[in-house]
Design an enzyme around this catalytic site. Structure first.
Site, PDB file in Angstrom:
ATOM      1  N   GLU A 106       0.799  -1.219   0.000  1.00  0.00           N
ATOM      2  CA  GLU A 106       0.000   0.000   0.000  1.00  0.00           C
ATOM      3  C   GLU A 106       0.838   1.278   0.000  1.00  0.00           C
ATOM      4  O   GLU A 106       0.408   2.297  -0.545  1.00  0.00           O
ATOM      5  CB  GLU A 106      -0.946   0.014   1.217  1.00  0.00           C
ATOM      6  CG  GLU A 106      -2.083  -0.979   1.130  1.00  0.00           C
ATOM      7  CD  GLU A 106      -3.035  -0.692  -0.015  1.00  0.00           C
ATOM      8  OE1 GLU A 106      -3.519   0.451  -0.128  1.00  0.00           O
ATOM      9  OE2 GLU A 106      -3.269  -1.609  -0.827  1.00  0.00           O
ATOM     10  N   SER A 372     -50.996 -32.015  -6.777  1.00  0.00           N
ATOM     11  CA  SER A 372     -51.569 -33.100  -5.980  1.00  0.00           C
ATOM     12  C   SER A 372     -51.040 -33.161  -4.558  1.00  0.00           C
ATOM     13  O   SER A 372     -51.548 -33.930  -3.739  1.00  0.00           O
ATOM     14  CB  SER A 372     -51.310 -34.438  -6.672  1.00  0.00           C
ATOM     15  OG  SER A 372     -52.030 -34.503  -7.885  1.00  0.00           O
TER      16      SER A 372
END
Length: 659
Positions: A106, A372
């Site tokens: 970084e 059903s």
């Protein structure tokens, strides 16, 4: 006479030529000029961009939404919603490779700049101008990132960048490099709701940050480029490649040796299995809304004890994913599954085949025709009105008003019993039966057992022209499995604060159990629904060695297919279909849904240690005058009545997904 000397205007002698500045004088002069203009620029810069800087007096205040931790019935972590913060860690307590990984990737010049890196900013701008598309480089230092995280919004504009630079210089003037780095590691966001290195270490690896390995540190540092894009959970390969870049940069910065990098490559990184599996996301969404309705918006961290059983949940998700994938060729695109026990506790809950692809919850938010699978409510109403499984009926063409129901095969079995009609899911018998006992009475039965969706009273409701959810079907079948008692499905047992204060307990002021099915109707229904699994349309769901019962369900145009089955004190409902409600290709309840049910229950039953279905076998009252001819009639006509074919017909369908 002497020559006259020339003169300038007015008779004055011209000035002698001015001597040139020395290099030192020129340098001093232009330095002063640039200094004055630089000072003017800085004054203007601060006047424009510092006028509305955020309040820095609350540097150590942490404002966040409280987190909610969801536990399964054994106390295992299911999920965490909201933000998770952990107590701040001291930089000295971390292994050296933790901060070094972040500095290397970084901000390699972290210890040499005063809050910002002009060369880094310049390189980033040149890089961005040369690119037509793709991600841009920001050039922010660790101090600038901290300033943004603490005080600013992530919006990309020049004003925010200027304020970020001002605040970075302010941080550098007020704090040491060690303090800034410590603040950064304790406040940066790592995705998955985790803020700070300690929370991230616990969330992703299940360990304190003080025990992070070199490889784990590289993974976490690599996430700073994009927590979701480089998540070791959602993007494993991309995260691994990014971690490799971090390790290479650590070698370049001389934080580690090439040998240490190679050793990190050889050490396997294990991500927290709970987070890696991402189980029960549909369930967590469902109960998350309930938590807020039960205790309001949380003002502190909460712990929610749920009814879920993570091992069963894992088996359910695997079964739905495998079943939908296997039946893809028949047009199956989605599936849902809900399991509840005899008390209504939801033990497994799957709202779709893939949560990452679709967060729509088909377990409760979707309403699909039951087919059903609705017939047991018709037959129960008939049993309660005095009929028995041995009651003789005739499978033949029938007309009810303007409606003429037809059987799946187009054939008719003639004289049979009610037990055989339900076993083979004969449509004509169910339609006539509902007409005889009254569709309003059938609807009342269904509501009494747990169906909450509207029920239309047209004759077609006997064949399942009723839209329901899988959760409704599971809780409505629960009385068949638990001895006849109502069992509303629920998922939250207890809600407490992180400090232990109980806010809600399901068992406090709980109403007594309500009986909704009496005897002998309950025994009759269990007897008939067992036959559906052993010799009827649901044989594909059978798991050897267990007392099982259930019912298939398929709509006439193959838009929906169901299997709802149970054993003693445990019910599972499975649905498959398409979200756009278009037909599948001859997918029946005895096919993909029954296969999913069997795969799941095959894994669940040994863990459950279930008892037989309550009630046992009850001999029919009265003779069965036609029982001797049933088998011959079935051999002649080849099966039952709705799109739930008998096993012989199902086995002849080569396009059915194998289980």
């Amino acid at each position: 006479m002497a020559n006259a000397q020339s003169s300038g205007p007015g008779g004055r002698a011209p000035r002698p030529p001015r001597a040139g500045r020395s290099p030192f004088q020129a340098l001093l002069y232009w330095s002063m000029v640039l200094g004055v203009w630089g000072l003017i620029f800085l004054v203007a810069f601060f006047a424009v961009f510092a006028v509305d800087l955020p309040d820095t007096s609350k540097l150590y205040d942490v404002k966040r939404q409280p987190s909610i931790s969801y536990l399964d019935r054994s106390g295992a972590l299911v999920a965490v919603r909201g933000s998770q913060y952990a107590p701040p860690v001291d930089l000295d307590s971390l292994p050296d490779h933790v901060p070094e990984a972040f500095i290397a990737i970084e901000d390699r010049w972290y210890y040499w700049h005063f809050g910002f890196n002009p060369w880094g900013i310049a390189r980033s701008q040149i890089y961005n101008m040369r690119r037509d598309s793709g991600p841009l480089r920001g050039g922010s230092t660790i101090t600038q990132q901290l300033a943004r995280n603490l005080f600013l919004t992530p919006s990309q504009n020049y004003r925010r960048k200027a304020q970020e630079l001002i605040l970075a210089v302010w941080l550098e003037a007020r704090f040491s490099k060690k303090q800034i780095l410590e603040l950064y590691l304790n406040r940066v966001y790592f995705g998955a709701g985790a803020y700070g290195i300690e929370a991230a270490s616990q969330r992703y690896f299940g360990k304190p940050a003080s025990r992070l390995t070199l490889g784990e540190s590289a993974l976490l540092a690599g996430m700073m480029k994009g927590p979701s894009r480089y998540s070791p959970v959602a993007a494993t390969d991309r995260a691994a490649r990014r971690a490799t870049v971090v390790l290479d940069e650590m070698v370049r910065s001389k934080f580690i040796t090439p040998e240490e990098r190679e050793a990190a490559f050889r050490t396997k990184v294990r991500v927290n299995p709970v987070l890696a599996n991402q189980r029960a996301q549909y369930f967590t969404d469902w109960v998350d809304d309930q938590v807020r309705s039960l205790v309001g918006e949380p003002t502190e961290d909460l712990v929610v004890e749920t009814t879920l059983d993570l091992p069963l949940q894992a088996a359910a998700e695997q079964a739905v994913q495998a079943g939908v994938a296997a039946a893809k060729g028949q047009g199956v695109e989605q599936g849902a599954l809900v399991s509840i026990d005899g008390e209504g506790r939801i033990r497994a809950y799957v709202g779709g085949a893939n949560y990452l692809q679709s967060q729509f919850d088909r377990a409760t938010q979707a309403r699909r025709q039951a087919g059903s699978a609705f017939k047991p409510f018709v037959y129960l109403t008939a049993m309660e009105s005095g009929r028995t499984p041995a009651t003789p009926v005739v499978d033949e063409p029938v007309t009810i008003g303007n409606w003429q129901p037809r059987n799946y095969t187009g054939e008719y079995l003639g004289p049979i019993t009610l037990a055989k009609a339900l076993e083979q899911s004969v449509n004509t018998v169910a339609a006539r039966l509902a007409n005889e006992v009254g569709t309003s009475n059938v609807a009342a039965t269904a509501r009494r057992l747990g169906i909450t969706s509207p029920i239309q009273l047209d004759p077609s409701m006997a064949l399942g022209a009723v839209e329901v959810s899988p959760l409704e079907m599971a809780q409505a079948y629960a009385p068949f499995a638990n001895g006849g008692f109502f069992a509303k499905g629920y998922g939250v047992e207890r809600i407490r604060t992180a400090s232990g204060r109980v806010l809600y307990d399901h068992n406090v002021d709980r109403a007594p159990r309500q009986a909704v099915i009496g005897t002998p109707a309950l025994q009759y229904m269990n007897q008939m629904l067992r036959q559906v699994v052993t010799s009827g349309t649901g044989t594909r769901a059978n798991v050897g060695g267990y007392d099982l019962a259930g019912k298939t369900g398929t709509t006439s145009d193959y838009r929906d297919a169901w299997f709802v089955g149970y054993t003693g004190g445990f019910v599972t409902a499975v649905w498959v279909g398409k979200d756009n409600n278009r037909p599948m290709r001859r997918v029946t309840g005895g096919g993909a849904p029954a296969g999913i049910w069997r795969q799941y229950m095959g894994a669940a039953l040994p863990r459950l240690k279930v008892q037989p279905i309550p009630g046992g076998f009850v001999e029919p009252q009265g003779p069965d005058p036609i029982g001797d001819v049933i088998d011959g009639v079935r051999d002649l006509f080849g099966g039952g009545g709705d799109p739930d074919p008998p096993p012989s017909a199902f086995d002849r369908q080569p396009e059915e997904a194998p289980y």
